[in-house]
Design a protein around this motif. Sequence first.
Motif, PDB file in Angstrom:
ATOM      1  N   ILE A 146       0.850  -1.192   0.000  1.00  0.00           N
ATOM      2  CA  ILE A 146       0.000   0.000   0.000  1.00  0.00           C
ATOM      3  C   ILE A 146       0.885   1.240   0.000  1.00  0.00           C
ATOM      4  O   ILE A 146       1.715   1.420   0.892  1.00  0.00           O
ATOM      5  N   GLN A 147       0.691   2.116  -0.991  1.00  0.00           N
ATOM      6  CA  GLN A 147       1.496   3.328  -1.102  1.00  0.00           C
ATOM      7  C   GLN A 147       0.780   4.579  -0.636  1.00  0.00           C
ATOM      8  O   GLN A 147       1.405   5.497  -0.127  1.00  0.00           O
ATOM      9  N   HIS A 148      -0.539   4.657  -0.848  1.00  0.00           N
ATOM     10  CA  HIS A 148      -1.290   5.854  -0.457  1.00  0.00           C
ATOM     11  C   HIS A 148      -2.619   5.421   0.160  1.00  0.00           C
ATOM     12  O   HIS A 148      -3.270   4.485  -0.326  1.00  0.00           O
ATOM     13  N   VAL A 149      -3.007   6.112   1.223  1.00  0.00           N
ATOM     14  CA  VAL A 149      -4.306   5.907   1.862  1.00  0.00           C
ATOM     15  C   VAL A 149      -4.942   7.278   2.066  1.00  0.00           C
ATOM     16  O   VAL A 149      -4.337   8.161   2.684  1.00  0.00           O
ATOM     17  N   LEU A 150      -6.149   7.454   1.544  1.00  0.00           N
ATOM     18  CA  LEU A 150      -6.839   8.734   1.620  1.00  0.00           C
ATOM     19  C   LEU A 150      -8.179   8.556   2.318  1.00  0.00           C
ATOM     20  O   LEU A 150      -8.872   7.556   2.100  1.00  0.00           O
ATOM     21  N   PRO A 228       2.971   0.065   7.310  1.00  0.00           N
ATOM     22  CA  PRO A 228       4.401   0.294   7.521  1.00  0.00           C
ATOM     23  C   PRO A 228       4.984   1.398   6.663  1.00  0.00           C
ATOM     24  O   PRO A 228       6.027   1.960   7.006  1.00  0.00           O
ATOM     25  N   ARG A 229       4.341   1.756   5.522  1.00  0.00           N
ATOM     26  CA  ARG A 229       4.980   2.663   4.562  1.00  0.00           C
ATOM     27  C   ARG A 229       4.296   4.021   4.435  1.00  0.00           C
ATOM     28  O   ARG A 229       4.879   4.953   3.888  1.00  0.00           O
ATOM     29  N   THR A 230       3.081   4.154   4.889  1.00  0.00           N
ATOM     30  CA  THR A 230       2.352   5.405   4.683  1.00  0.00           C
ATOM     31  C   THR A 230       1.360   5.610   5.803  1.00  0.00           C
ATOM     32  O   THR A 230       1.178   4.731   6.655  1.00  0.00           O
ATOM     33  N   LYS A 231       0.699   6.749   5.790  1.00  0.00           N
ATOM     34  CA  LYS A 231      -0.332   7.076   6.768  1.00  0.00           C
ATOM     35  C   LYS A 231      -1.524   7.680   6.038  1.00  0.00           C
ATOM     36  O   LYS A 231      -1.445   8.047   4.867  1.00  0.00           O
ATOM     37  N   VAL A 232      -2.625   7.802   6.736  1.00  0.00           N
ATOM     38  CA  VAL A 232      -3.865   8.299   6.139  1.00  0.00           C
ATOM     39  C   VAL A 232      -3.754   9.806   5.907  1.00  0.00           C
ATOM     40  O   VAL A 232      -3.343  10.553   6.807  1.00  0.00           O
ATOM     41  N   VAL A 233      -4.111  10.239   4.716  1.00  0.00           N
ATOM     42  CA  VAL A 233      -4.101  11.661   4.345  1.00  0.00           C
ATOM     43  C   VAL A 233      -5.537  12.133   4.186  1.00  0.00           C
ATOM     44  O   VAL A 233      -6.345  11.476   3.515  1.00  0.00           O
ATOM     45  N   VAL A 359       5.252  12.740   3.679  1.00  0.00           N
ATOM     46  CA  VAL A 359       4.597  13.457   4.776  1.00  0.00           C
ATOM     47  C   VAL A 359       3.940  12.512   5.755  1.00  0.00           C
ATOM     48  O   VAL A 359       3.532  12.922   6.823  1.00  0.00           O
ATOM     49  N   ASN A 360       3.847  11.225   5.410  1.00  0.00           N
ATOM     50  CA  ASN A 360       3.117  10.299   6.277  1.00  0.00           C
ATOM     51  C   ASN A 360       4.012   9.309   6.988  1.00  0.00           C
ATOM     52  O   ASN A 360       3.552   8.330   7.525  1.00  0.00           O
ATOM     53  N   SER A 361       5.315   9.538   6.972  1.00  0.00           N
ATOM     54  CA  SER A 361       6.214   8.545   7.535  1.00  0.00           C
ATOM     55  C   SER A 361       6.191   8.530   9.053  1.00  0.00           C
ATOM     56  O   SER A 361       6.481   7.518   9.666  1.00  0.00           O
ATOM     57  N   ALA A 362       5.843   9.645   9.662  1.00  0.00           N
ATOM     58  CA  ALA A 362       5.882   9.721  11.120  1.00  0.00           C
ATOM     59  C   ALA A 362       4.589   9.218  11.719  1.00  0.00           C
ATOM     60  O   ALA A 362       3.549   9.191  11.088  1.00  0.00           O
ATOM     61  N   LYS A 363       4.649   8.826  12.985  1.00  0.00           N
ATOM     62  CA  LYS A 363       3.471   8.357  13.694  1.00  0.00           C
ATOM     63  C   LYS A 363       2.700   9.542  14.242  1.00  0.00           C
ATOM     64  O   LYS A 363       3.277  10.489  14.766  1.00  0.00           O
TER      65      LYS A 363
END
Length: 458
Positions: A146-150, A228-233, A359-363
Amino acid sequence: MAFATINSSVPSSIPAIEDAFAAQPALKKRVYDAIAHTPQHGLLFEDIAKYTSSLLARTATAPVRPVEVVTDGPAMKKRKLQNGNATSAQSSGDLKADTLLQFYMQDVSFAVPQRKKLTLEITAGFLRARNQTSKEVEFGVHLDNIQHVLCLPVPEKNQRQFNFCIIPQYADGVNSPPEGVAAPDAIVWTVNDGPPKAAFSGNGQQLGTDNEETADKLVQRILNDSLPRTKVVRPDEREFVSAMPEAHRKGEKAYHVKAFRGSKEGYLFLLSTGILFGFKKPLVFFAFENVDSISYTSVLQRTFNLNVVARPTSSEETQEFEFSMIDQADFSGIDGYIKKHGLQDASLAEARRAKRYNVNSAKGDDEAAANEEGAVEEESELQKAQRELEDQEDEDEEDYDPGSDSESDGSGSSSEDDDDEEEEDDEGDMDEDGEEEDRNLVAEELGSEAEDVPAEEL
């Protein structure tokens, strides 16, 4: 007489044949009949019998595997999914693996790749959708892919809803998979605003019962903890907000603009990591590093078109996407967003590709917001460098004095001699008492011709 003689020479029992075909009397009789008819093949049948006995001895110690019986209906549906959806990159055995279940939500409305209600599951390695009747896994994707989550508000709905868009690798509509690998589909599901009704942890504990965490916030938190690779935008009004409020929910801001791609109607969302066009299949997501340039065409009084030139990460060939019939009311906001990120300038494309936005690498939301600001600052530095280069060129042009050698144009001269001449002229305009004399500027300029000029023309 000769036939009888031949038959009499055939042994009535051969040990190897007796052992090999003891459980098949009819087959054993056929073997003996064949030997009686062609005695020259007797040794051949005996060798076949010995080989058959060795195979039986070998398989007797091996574990017996159950035969999987697949009905025609589900098999056809599964083949259709595996040919072109998010499960294509993963084998069905992996998706169905009995891994540790961390979260599941029942009665979730999926829109892509299937339009039906399923159970959303998040395990230690997969995000997947399970059929609520047959309990079979319909589709899914490995979390590492998964690369992007919106998480985006659903436009034009009376009840407030949110669409979660899962975009795996090679599913953004810009980057193609390697040769021989099927392109996966994005995954889209919808949750209603308000507390979750059927959300559970892996051990079966119901979540969201305290009514403090809405369904979209709960799913976002679970995804952020699992990916592990991205966060929700989510949309941010610092990036873009439409000039026209949400028509179906009075007073609520809208973060989308309506547009057409060909004859297909959809919505453009301008986000901190890229631009999404959805929600119908196929979705297209332009990450900043894949945008070569953006321009406007067919700018009319009420509408305009937006042209996005995209370049895949592993290719130098570009592809142009045109989105038409965008309302002029949103031109200013879109133009500001494009200029803020330098997307209109193809010369900055290499810089965006050299350092991907992360921009989504941090917790956590706070750290994600800090990274978003850092990404904007990096882009601003690029623009600042470009402006400094332009300013330097302007200064070089100012230093060049094209009129310094000409007596007819003194605009390019700033010597001390000119200043002295101006001071002398000023002193000549003073009377003997040091007071400035009244000057007839018209007479000085026109001389005797001033008498012939009517007053109304002056």
